[in-house]
Design an enzyme around this catalytic site. Sequence first.
Site, PDB file in Angstrom:
ATOM      1  N   GLU A  27       0.833  -1.220   0.000  1.00 16.76           N
ATOM      2  CA  GLU A  27       0.000   0.000   0.000  1.00 16.76           C
ATOM      3  C   GLU A  27       0.862   1.262   0.000  1.00 16.76           C
ATOM      4  O   GLU A  27       0.394   2.332   0.382  1.00 16.76           O
ATOM      5  CB  GLU A  27      -0.933   0.001   1.229  1.00 16.76           C
ATOM      6  CG  GLU A  27      -1.793  -1.234   1.390  1.00 16.76           C
ATOM      7  CD  GLU A  27      -2.813  -1.445   0.265  1.00 16.76           C
ATOM      8  OE1 GLU A  27      -2.837  -0.652  -0.692  1.00 16.76           O
ATOM      9  OE2 GLU A  27      -3.562  -2.430   0.351  1.00 16.76           O
TER      10      GLU A  27
ATOM     11  N   HIS B 267      -2.633   2.370   8.356  1.00 17.30           N
ATOM     12  CA  HIS B 267      -3.734   1.564   7.824  1.00 17.30           C
ATOM     13  C   HIS B 267      -3.878   0.303   8.653  1.00 17.30           C
ATOM     14  O   HIS B 267      -2.872  -0.299   9.047  1.00 17.30           O
ATOM     15  CB  HIS B 267      -3.450   1.207   6.354  1.00 17.30           C
ATOM     16  CG  HIS B 267      -4.330   0.125   5.810  1.00 17.30           C
ATOM     17  ND1 HIS B 267      -5.700   0.257   5.704  1.00 17.30           N
ATOM     18  CD2 HIS B 267      -4.043  -1.122   5.349  1.00 17.30           C
ATOM     19  CE1 HIS B 267      -6.201  -0.852   5.181  1.00 17.30           C
ATOM     20  NE2 HIS B 267      -5.229  -1.708   4.967  1.00 17.30           N
TER      21      HIS B 267
ATOM     22  N   HIS C  40      -7.117  -2.958  10.040  1.00 13.84           N
ATOM     23  CA  HIS C  40      -8.382  -3.644   9.770  1.00 13.84           C
ATOM     24  C   HIS C  40      -9.192  -3.805  11.064  1.00 13.84           C
ATOM     25  O   HIS C  40      -9.424  -4.940  11.509  1.00 13.84           O
ATOM     26  CB  HIS C  40      -8.109  -5.031   9.172  1.00 13.84           C
ATOM     27  CG  HIS C  40      -7.253  -5.046   7.939  1.00 13.84           C
ATOM     28  ND1 HIS C  40      -6.577  -6.170   7.501  1.00 13.84           N
ATOM     29  CD2 HIS C  40      -6.971  -4.071   7.030  1.00 13.84           C
ATOM     30  CE1 HIS C  40      -5.912  -5.899   6.381  1.00 13.84           C
ATOM     31  NE2 HIS C  40      -6.125  -4.624   6.083  1.00 13.84           N
TER      32      HIS C  40
ATOM     33  N   GLU D 221     -17.058  12.042  22.813  1.00 12.49           N
ATOM     34  CA  GLU D 221     -15.816  12.720  22.426  1.00 12.49           C
ATOM     35  C   GLU D 221     -15.450  12.586  20.951  1.00 12.49           C
ATOM     36  O   GLU D 221     -14.475  13.189  20.500  1.00 12.49           O
ATOM     37  CB  GLU D 221     -14.672  12.238  23.318  1.00 12.49           C
ATOM     38  CG  GLU D 221     -15.021  12.497  24.786  1.00 12.49           C
ATOM     39  CD  GLU D 221     -13.838  12.767  25.669  1.00 12.49           C
ATOM     40  OE1 GLU D 221     -12.715  12.437  25.291  1.00 12.49           O
ATOM     41  OE2 GLU D 221     -14.060  13.322  26.759  1.00 12.49           O
TER      42      GLU D 221
ATOM     43  N   HIS E 122     -12.841  -3.461   3.979  1.00 15.37           N
ATOM     44  CA  HIS E 122     -11.404  -3.705   4.080  1.00 15.37           C
ATOM     45  C   HIS E 122     -10.810  -3.148   5.386  1.00 15.37           C
ATOM     46  O   HIS E 122     -10.232  -3.902   6.156  1.00 15.37           O
ATOM     47  CB  HIS E 122     -10.694  -3.103   2.851  1.00 15.37           C
ATOM     48  CG  HIS E 122      -9.212  -3.351   2.831  1.00 15.37           C
ATOM     49  ND1 HIS E 122      -8.516  -3.683   1.694  1.00 15.37           N
ATOM     50  CD2 HIS E 122      -8.279  -3.309   3.827  1.00 15.37           C
ATOM     51  CE1 HIS E 122      -7.245  -3.862   1.983  1.00 15.37           C
ATOM     52  NE2 HIS E 122      -7.075  -3.626   3.267  1.00 15.37           N
TER      53      HIS E 122
END
Length: 270
Positions: A116, A139, A141, A169, A210
């Site tokens: 990525e 990134h 999951h 919050e 994803h």
Amino acid sequence: MKNILEAPFLIEMVRTASNMYAHGWDERNGGNISLLLEEQDAAEYLTGRPVLRAIPTGFSAPELTGKYFLVTGTGKYFKNVEHDPEANLGIVRLTDGGQTAQLLWGYSDGGQFTSEFPAHMMSHVARLKVDPANRVVMHCHPGNLLAMTYVHDLDEKAFTRTLWQMCTECIVVFPDGVNVLPWMLCGTNEIGEATAGKMATARLVVWSQHGIYGAGKDLDETFGLIETAEKAAEIYMKIAHLPRVNTITDAQLHLLEGRFNVKAREGYLQ
Ligand code: 13P
Ligand code: ZN
């Protein structure tokens, strides 16, 4: 030359990867992190190091020429980063308008940066335009955010408003909201460009079915951003199938804006 394994930025990266794994956000090789190094850190730890390998990136990012990034390796398990940082992480310098990454340290078993990398580098470009202090793209999951993309409307305003309503919050932590991409093929320049486009207006970008991308000025802040959105998604997944008796109203969200001096995304509150 200073020992990279003792660099505060490397220690923080290792701690963050372990913590993300402990949260269950990074099964197997899931997830990736990139950290733009400060010039002083690059000078102290990297000056004079030979280029170990030159790796083509497959995209251009002229804005990042000469910049140094600490990046997780492709196919590497976050749970293993703390045991062998030098095999699971690497430091690259971008040259050639971003088309070449010069490896200066790491990926010691012959590996390379995350698949990525386009989404990371393009997101750095996008966030630096909005906030010159941005240093991190992350990134992962997380289960509840991912689950939410199967059952919730993917409209960005609707998705953001639901998250804001789940924990008091949330609006304070991510007043810019959450942008959402439909399912796309990962590991491509196309999803990189789409992610960067979404990063222009928010620090959180959901990849439907994803995972999520977060951006911030340091690893702690970016971790906290994703952590807060994931907590909100967890509450949503606990209550989505139950009658909603109470909620946080728009009037209350406006009170939070005033008290904590944040401005909600334009047009997202009544
Ligand atoms: P990498 O192992 O290449 O970082 O890929 C993991 C991932 O989460 C892909 O989206
Ligand atoms: Zn992923």
